[in-house]
Design an enzyme around this catalytic site. Sequence first.
Site, PDB file in Angstrom:
ATOM      1  N   HIS A  97     -83.812  12.890  32.077  1.00 14.39           N
ATOM      2  CA  HIS A  97     -83.908  12.676  30.632  1.00 14.39           C
ATOM      3  C   HIS A  97     -82.765  11.770  30.210  1.00 14.39           C
ATOM      4  O   HIS A  97     -81.593  12.068  30.464  1.00 14.39           O
ATOM      5  CB  HIS A  97     -83.835  13.996  29.864  1.00 14.39           C
ATOM      6  CG  HIS A  97     -83.964  13.806  28.376  1.00 14.39           C
ATOM      7  ND1 HIS A  97     -85.184  13.811  27.731  1.00 14.39           N
ATOM      8  CD2 HIS A  97     -83.026  13.562  27.415  1.00 14.39           C
ATOM      9  CE1 HIS A  97     -84.989  13.598  26.447  1.00 14.39           C
ATOM     10  NE2 HIS A  97     -83.694  13.445  26.234  1.00 14.39           N
ATOM     11  N   CYS A  98     -83.089  10.661  29.564  1.00 11.59           N
ATOM     12  CA  CYS A  98     -82.081   9.662  29.199  1.00 11.59           C
ATOM     13  C   CYS A  98     -81.797   9.726  27.701  1.00 11.59           C
ATOM     14  O   CYS A  98     -82.670   9.394  26.891  1.00 11.59           O
ATOM     15  CB  CYS A  98     -82.547   8.271  29.584  1.00 11.59           C
ATOM     16  SG  CYS A  98     -81.357   6.988  29.155  1.00 11.59           S
ATOM     17  N   PRO A  99     -80.589  10.132  27.301  1.00  5.86           N
ATOM     18  CA  PRO A  99     -80.269  10.170  25.863  1.00  5.86           C
ATOM     19  C   PRO A  99     -80.176   8.790  25.250  1.00  5.86           C
ATOM     20  O   PRO A  99     -80.344   8.634  24.046  1.00  5.86           O
ATOM     21  CB  PRO A  99     -78.916  10.899  25.838  1.00  5.86           C
ATOM     22  CG  PRO A  99     -78.323  10.678  27.182  1.00  5.86           C
ATOM     23  CD  PRO A  99     -79.476  10.616  28.131  1.00  5.86           C
TER      24      PRO A  99
END
Length: 586
Positions: A420-422
Amino acid sequence: MEEYEKEAGCVPILHPEEIKPQSHYNHGYSENVSRKNHVDDYSTWDIVKATQYGIFERCRELVEAGFDVRQPDKENVTLLHWAAINNRIDLVKYYISKGAIVDQLGGDLNSTPLHWATRQGHLSMVVQLMKYGADPSLIDGEGCSCVHLAAQFGHTSIVAYLIAKGQDVDMMDQNGMTPLMWAAYRTHSVDPTRLLLTFNVSVNLGDKYHKNTALHWAVLAGNTTVISLLLDANANVDAQNIKGETPLDLAKQRKNVWMINHLQEARQAKGYDSPSYLKRLKMDKVRWSVRQEAGPSEGVAASQTSCLQSDNSTSHVSREEDPVFVQFSLNLCAHLPFATVHVPFLINTLALFYNFGKSWKSDPGIIKASEEQKKKTIVELAETGSLDLSIFCSTCLIRKPIRSKHCAVCNRCIAKFDHHCPWVGNCVGSGNHRYFMGYLFFLLCMICWMMYGCISYWRIHCATSYAKDGFWLYLTQIASCSPWMFWMFLNSVFHFMWVAVLIMCQLYQIAALGITTNERMNARRYKHFKVTATSIESPFNHGCIRNLIDFFEIRCCGLIRPVTVDWTTQYTIEYDQTSGSGYQLV
């Protein structure tokens, strides 16, 4: 807690060994008992002991000799009860074929064989008994049906199967307790509460006698894990029981600091008793989350602007540097060649924003299913003996495809999950991983262009050179010539380092290993990887060139044919025995 239950007239909450008929279960007959220890002398056993140990031949011998399979023992327990609690499926089939009553009540708690199998957590036995018509809605001597028992003992797969077979997720037992209340009170783990919440259970129902909601029961049990889940599911923090007590009141009575803090935070999030400074803090958190989702390029720009506007001690920078920066940009444009610098820069900018937008807004590979499909999947997996939480997501209620993972941030299962890439505010999976790689590449090119622009600016506007003045004098001269530009250069160098490391790691995993970031970090959890102290052998690795062709779907005008796989529906693999290293998708 015991005093509260006595005052409230609560139904007795028993331990597992107490809920099972004690005089029976304490014999110690379970499915784990070895038959080999008694293989020489089982011919002298009575039918009850033979059933408990699963000695089919001895049981059949006694039945054929005239033993009535409906006949209970002296404690009113039938052979079917004993076969069910010890998961003797072959004996259950045999006894029912000989006339055993599938819903016979017996034992101290007046339970059916299905109740006994449910308490013990034998999903395969529950499935078998229900195939023979066992009714899971019947209540035992405590007033509980099977779904309540499964929730009490944390048997998530049985809860899922019973609900998929038509049991009401909000069914109340004779004491007005729902499965969610039992799970909140008895099961100190995310399951089966998380599963029940996914089935759209009524979170704020109160029980019949005390009007306690599931949140009340979780607080009474000090069940911090479930409290967090219920608060995330918008459980009513102000719900009052028959005594007028809220969950926060019960937490204060128990002097549990963690529960008090979290319940107070939940009240403040809903606007109750929220001091002004907390409201401001909450607004700041929202602004920060928005800035995070904007991505690194926009986030850096926002932070630069806020730094310039907030520092009064450097008013000459905040008031004068902006026009200087604009003037610098125009001068830089005038001194740099259009064809070799500005055109590539504009193309790179368009490519950067395109890939960022696709990474941000594209479907990363969300595994979707209708409610009917979810229930059908549960039934199919249970009846084939495959309803295991390692391949079944108790939150999304789906069978997890191979290489998928449930993202705790997005609360959804993603096919071929990488991470998951913020920065892009999205998961990176099968649907957008290529765009994410494009975003990293063009971001790296943009940073290089900024560094080149800074150096070109110093060459034009600063009366110094590295060859003439040396490193330290050159450094001080360019820093004093334009502090803003020097800061931009240092900022670019910093971002260049982490972006370069990230893209190299990603390329190494894709090309050399044929795995995702999640698989590399958790390879030991997955059976299809062979992990040693120094390497990970992946069945998805087909060599560097083929890995890149398949990942980026390179076709080269039809000269190359990449292997495309729909990872949202791919559940198993079979190793190619001819090569020994490849795999075949099935």
